[in-house]
Write an enzyme that holds these catalytic residues in place. Structure first.
Site, PDB file in Angstrom:
ATOM      1  N   LYS A 185      25.464  -4.501  -3.275  1.00 54.09           N
ATOM      2  CA  LYS A 185      26.906  -4.475  -3.395  1.00 54.09           C
ATOM      3  C   LYS A 185      27.610  -3.916  -2.347  1.00 54.09           C
ATOM      4  CE  LYS A 185      26.439  -3.763  -8.431  1.00 54.09           C
ATOM      5  NZ  LYS A 185      26.684  -2.700  -9.609  1.00 54.09           N
ATOM      6  N   ARG A 204       0.852  -1.367  -0.230  1.00 52.42           N
ATOM      7  CA  ARG A 204      -0.215   0.077   0.160  1.00 52.42           C
ATOM      8  C   ARG A 204       0.818   1.248   0.008  1.00 52.42           C
ATOM      9  NH1 ARG A 204      -3.173  -4.185   1.671  1.00 52.42           N
ATOM     10  NH2 ARG A 204      -0.864  -4.531   2.765  1.00 52.42           N
ATOM     11  N   THR A 205       1.711   1.376   0.749  1.00 48.90           N
ATOM     12  CA  THR A 205       2.607   2.716   1.007  1.00 48.90           C
ATOM     13  C   THR A 205       3.249   2.964  -0.155  1.00 48.90           C
ATOM     14  OG1 THR A 205       2.873   2.041   3.430  1.00 48.90           O
ATOM     15  CG2 THR A 205       4.129   3.787   2.280  1.00 48.90           C
ATOM     16  N   ARG A 223      11.486   3.891   2.681  1.00 45.08           N
ATOM     17  CA  ARG A 223      11.337   2.844   3.789  1.00 45.08           C
ATOM     18  C   ARG A 223      12.537   2.100   4.281  1.00 45.08           C
ATOM     19  NH1 ARG A 223       6.122  -1.042   4.094  1.00 45.08           N
ATOM     20  NH2 ARG A 223       5.176   1.092   5.063  1.00 45.08           N
ATOM     21  N   HIS A 241       5.932   6.041  11.233  1.00 50.34           N
ATOM     22  CA  HIS A 241       5.375   5.587   9.864  1.00 50.34           C
ATOM     23  C   HIS A 241       4.243   6.948   9.674  1.00 50.34           C
ATOM     24  CE1 HIS A 241       3.952   4.210   6.142  1.00 50.34           C
ATOM     25  NE2 HIS A 241       3.569   3.217   6.511  1.00 50.34           N
TER      26      HIS A 241
HETATM   27  C1  NCD Z   1       2.312  -1.324   8.099  1.00 50.60           C
HETATM   28  C2  NCD Z   1       3.824  -0.899   8.038  1.00 50.60           C
HETATM   29  O1  NCD Z   1       4.469  -1.307   7.197  1.00 50.60           O
HETATM   30  O2  NCD Z   1       4.239  -0.461   9.087  1.00 50.60           O
HETATM   31  N1  NCD Z   1       1.745  -1.202   6.760  1.00 50.60           N
HETATM   32  C3  NCD Z   1       1.744  -0.204   6.136  1.00 50.60           C
HETATM   33  O3  NCD Z   1       2.209   0.658   5.816  1.00 50.60           O
HETATM   34  N2  NCD Z   1       0.304   0.205   5.683  1.00 50.60           N
HETATM   35  C4  NCD Z   1       1.787  -2.128   9.234  1.00 50.60           C
HETATM   36  C5  NCD Z   1       2.517  -3.591   9.128  1.00 50.60           C
HETATM   37  O4  NCD Z   1       3.275  -3.766   8.287  1.00 50.60           O
HETATM   38  O5  NCD Z   1       1.931  -4.188   9.979  1.00 50.60           O
END
Ligand code: NCD
Length: 308
Positions: free
Chosen positions: A84, A55-56, A105, A133
């Site tokens: 590498k 999703r993100t 991320r 997040h």
């Molecule tokens: C979450 C995350 O990556 O922190 N997912 C997200 O971004 N919607 C939650 C999770 O992984 O449990």
């Protein structure tokens, strides 16, 4: 007020006024989509994902495309020069020449802060280890406001892995700006971390109740925010096994809920919500993913200074 050229690293960085401003922009763009379809033309966004995501990453990318911009990046460090041995600093300095903003991320809690120091272009934290997040929490806040009609006065329950879950850390920081009752519901070993508790208590707006009793809390809640137990963050696999199925929202629990209660989840869900709950009007976790698209459009345009 302006977010132009700003990094988005932590949910702690926002005042209540700024939160209202961001939420209003997300709604404004949604209500007039056609008008914003070319807002980001000529702008390149890089998505650098060192950890798995559905999703993100895709909602950021879709948001950018829907605003007329373009996207480069990688969805796994194994297909980039990280494999590498390249450092995060070197990757950021390089990608900053190829793009106008970076969405990152990473598995380290401090990665987004560090990356932002390596470049002048805006860096957006799309999840940093078990730390934060912030854009997820912004979309969660938008979801709550739109689906409950308000934020102040609500009874909000965060359920599951409050220790390692970065979404609940950031959401707690945002909710610290509102007059709410916050129910922190977790097994004892996965309690909310002290640094988050200290912050929210310091702000003084929120009444907090910590409990391990999920069922008892359910009838009181307006928002039931379920989370996944963060298997990948457990140093000891046995410890994960002992807590993994602690809280599961079963179909019969629907009868316990307030008539307008909403069930949310940042997703992915593993075992926390029975699929038999999905058709209930209380279940809004898939709708929540659409709010993610709305919010990420607003974030991109605001940090690039085109929405003002
Ligand atoms: C979450 C995350 O990556 O922190 N997912 C997200 O971004 N919607 C939650 C999770 O992984 O449990």
């Amino acid at each position: 007020m302006s977010l132009e050229r700003k990094d988005i690293i932590s949910a702690k960085q926002f005042s209540r006024e700024e939160l209202e401003y961001i939420l209003n922009w997300a709604i404004k763009i949604e209500n007039d989509k056609g008008n914003y379809a070319k807002s980001m033309q000529g702008t390149i966004m890089a998505t650098l994902f060192y950890e798995p995501s559905t999703r993100t990453r895709l909602s950021f990318e879709s948001a950018m495309h829907r605003l007329g911009g373009t996207v480069i990046g990688f969805s796994s460090s194994s297909v980039s020069s990280v494999k590498k041995g390249e450092t995060l600093a070197d990757t950021i300095r390089t990608v900053a020449h190829y793009s106008d903003l970076i969405v990152l991320r990473h598995n380290n809690d401090g990665a987004a802060t560090f990356a932002a120091r390596c470049t002048e272009i805006p860096v957006i934290n799309a999840g940093s280890g078990s730390g934060e997040h912030p854009t997820q929490s912004l979309l969660d806040l938008l979801t709550i406001q739109q689906e409950c009609g308000k934020i102040d006065g609500l009874n909000i329950g965060l359920i599951g892995d409050l220790k390692f879950g970065r979404t609940v850390h950031s959401l707690t920081y945002l909710l610290a700006n509102y007059d709410i009752n916050l129910f922190l519901i977790s097994p004892h070993s996965l309690k909310m971390q002290n640094r988050v508790m200290d912050y929210i208590q310091g702000k003084g707006n929120v009444k907090i109740k910590e409990t391990t009793n999920f069922i008892e809390a359910l009838p009181k809640l307006d928002v039931i925010y379920m989370t996944r137990i963060q298997k990948e963050r457990f140093p000891d696999p046995e410890e994960y096994e002992s807590v993994k199925d602690t809280f599961k929202f079963e179909k019969e629990y629907l009868d316990l809920l307030k008539p307008n209660a909403k069930i949310m989840h940042p997703l992915p869900r593993v075992n926390e919500i029975s699929s038999q709950v999905d058709d209930s009007p209380h279940a809004i976790y898939f709708k929540q993913t659409y709010y993610g698209l709305m919010m990420r459009k607003a974030i991109i345009g605001l940090v690039m200074g085109v929405f003002k």
